[in-house]
Design a protein around this motif. Sequence first.
Motif, mmCIF file in Angstrom:
data_model
loop_
_atom_site.group_PDB
_atom_site.id
_atom_site.type_symbol
_atom_site.label_atom_id
_atom_site.label_comp_id
_atom_site.label_asym_id
_atom_site.label_seq_id
_atom_site.Cartn_x
_atom_site.Cartn_y
_atom_site.Cartn_z
ATOM 1 N N VAL A 91 4.013 -0.744 -2.185
ATOM 2 C CA VAL A 91 2.702 -1.091 -1.646
ATOM 3 C C VAL A 91 2.540 -0.499 -0.241
ATOM 4 N N LEU A 92 3.609 -0.538 0.543
ATOM 5 C CA LEU A 92 3.582 0.074 1.878
ATOM 6 C C LEU A 92 3.277 1.568 1.781
ATOM 7 N N ALA A 93 3.943 2.250 0.865
ATOM 8 C CA ALA A 93 3.705 3.687 0.689
ATOM 9 C C ALA A 93 2.252 3.942 0.278
ATOM 10 N N MET A 94 1.743 3.114 -0.630
ATOM 11 C CA MET A 94 0.361 3.272 -1.092
ATOM 12 C C MET A 94 -0.633 3.114 0.051
ATOM 13 N N LEU A 95 -0.386 2.146 0.912
ATOM 14 C CA LEU A 95 -1.306 1.900 2.023
ATOM 15 C C LEU A 95 -1.310 3.047 3.026
ATOM 16 N N VAL A 96 -0.143 3.555 3.358
ATOM 17 C CA VAL A 96 -0.067 4.665 4.313
ATOM 18 C C VAL A 96 -0.742 5.903 3.730
ATOM 19 N N GLU A 97 -0.552 6.137 2.438
ATOM 20 C CA GLU A 97 -1.222 7.269 1.814
ATOM 21 C C GLU A 97 -2.738 7.038 1.745
ATOM 22 N N HIS A 98 -3.127 5.805 1.574
ATOM 23 C CA HIS A 98 -4.552 5.456 1.520
ATOM 24 C C HIS A 98 -5.262 5.774 2.843
ATOM 25 N N TYR A 99 -4.625 5.434 3.958
ATOM 26 C CA TYR A 99 -5.241 5.653 5.267
ATOM 27 C C TYR A 99 -4.945 7.040 5.832
ATOM 28 N N GLY A 100 -3.928 7.693 5.333
ATOM 29 C CA GLY A 100 -3.571 9.014 5.860
ATOM 30 C C GLY A 100 -2.732 8.889 7.112
ATOM 31 N N SER A 101 -3.334 9.007 8.243
ATOM 32 C CA SER A 101 -2.618 8.880 9.508
ATOM 33 C C SER A 101 -2.399 7.407 9.849
ATOM 34 N N PRO A 102 -1.200 7.043 10.307
ATOM 35 C CA PRO A 102 -0.972 5.657 10.754
ATOM 36 C C PRO A 102 -1.957 5.228 11.829
ATOM 37 N N ALA A 103 -2.437 6.182 12.605
ATOM 38 C CA ALA A 103 -3.407 5.850 13.651
ATOM 39 C C ALA A 103 -4.719 5.343 13.075
ATOM 40 N N GLU A 104 -4.983 5.624 11.809
ATOM 41 C CA GLU A 104 -6.223 5.196 11.158
ATOM 42 C C GLU A 104 -6.108 3.801 10.536
ATOM 43 N N ILE A 105 -4.917 3.225 10.545
ATOM 44 C CA ILE A 105 -4.728 1.899 9.966
ATOM 45 C C ILE A 105 -5.302 0.854 10.924
ATOM 46 N N PRO A 106 -6.260 0.051 10.482
ATOM 47 C CA PRO A 106 -6.843 -0.979 11.368
ATOM 48 C C PRO A 106 -5.780 -1.966 11.842
ATOM 49 N N GLY A 107 -6.002 -2.533 13.002
ATOM 50 C CA GLY A 107 -5.029 -3.447 13.575
ATOM 51 C C GLY A 107 -4.707 -4.626 12.681
ATOM 52 N N TRP A 108 -5.730 -5.229 12.042
ATOM 53 C CA TRP A 108 -5.482 -6.392 11.192
ATOM 54 C C TRP A 108 -4.684 -6.016 9.937
#
Length: 331
Positions: free
Chosen positions: A137-154
């Motif tokens: 699930v972690l891998a899926m989320l990082v691939e979903h957002y692309g750059s970690p900088a694009e992952i929202p804080g929440w």
Amino acid sequence: MWLGRWKLSLRFLTRPNFWFFTATPIVLILVVATVVVALNRDADETDGQGAEGGDDRERHSSQMDPEDLSGSDLMPNEEDRRQAVNETLSDTFSEVVADMDLDENVSVSVAAGDGKYELDFNADQTHSAASIVKLEVLAMLVEHYGSPAEIPGWVDELIHDMVGKSDNEATNRLLFNILDGHSALREAHEHYGMDSTHEHPEQRWGYTESTAGDQKRLLDVMFSEESEYFNPEQREYFRSVLAEVVPEQRWGVSAAVEDGESGWVKNGWDTRYEFGVPWVVHSSGEVTDEAGEPIRLVIMTSGFDTQAEAIDVIETLAPEAQDLMARAEDV
């Protein structure tokens, strides 16, 4: 009178049969004598070389460059050698497990690799995956957002709860509110090449059926520098999340980590009494030895009566697997 005898001898020498029955044998004797002399001379020269001299062809063969030998019948190619090392690693580890004399109802699976060599012990055995699914699930989320900088804080906070605390509610929110639930998870199995990982009929992510081989494959996808899925920035994010696993959950393959080494781990555990299996307990992660070389290691177990028993076995086997992988070039 002497003149007549001379004429008689001359007539005898001019007969055709004289050269066939007399001269020819003489010529053959001379040829044989020449050959014998030549052979004796060669033998004397060979004896003069002594034991260190040996045959020229043998000396030439022993002095061939390894790169020349690698393509000849005198030395196996790189792939053959790699396969031989893998077999030796797996056979040696099998002896380690056999010496533990585990209960017949217990199933243990191990997969390890350093990018070149692989250790495989029952790595295709299916287990109920429990919380190590959260790595996928972690891998899926990082691939979903692309750059970690694009992952929202929440979302980042939920990710740290999901992995660092193994929070199931955080996992549900991330999987079903951001990703497309079970269908996305099914697609991820295929996308990451996890061919032996399948959704359980009850459609509960913790009941996902997987193997140590597939979970090691996931580690390669996430952490390998050769990965086609994730870049260095994303891999660094994975490590930052796993580095914050709470201390009470840092058991398992992390037992292979000693002073001067680094390690990242995600564990999974739960009961499966309905399947006739008291406990499933797994540990998955990457450890780095003192030379800085990464080893990706997964140990999955089913059938122990208690979680503590399973953890004890995992933490006994993890350093053994790491040690074998570190010495792979010497086997």
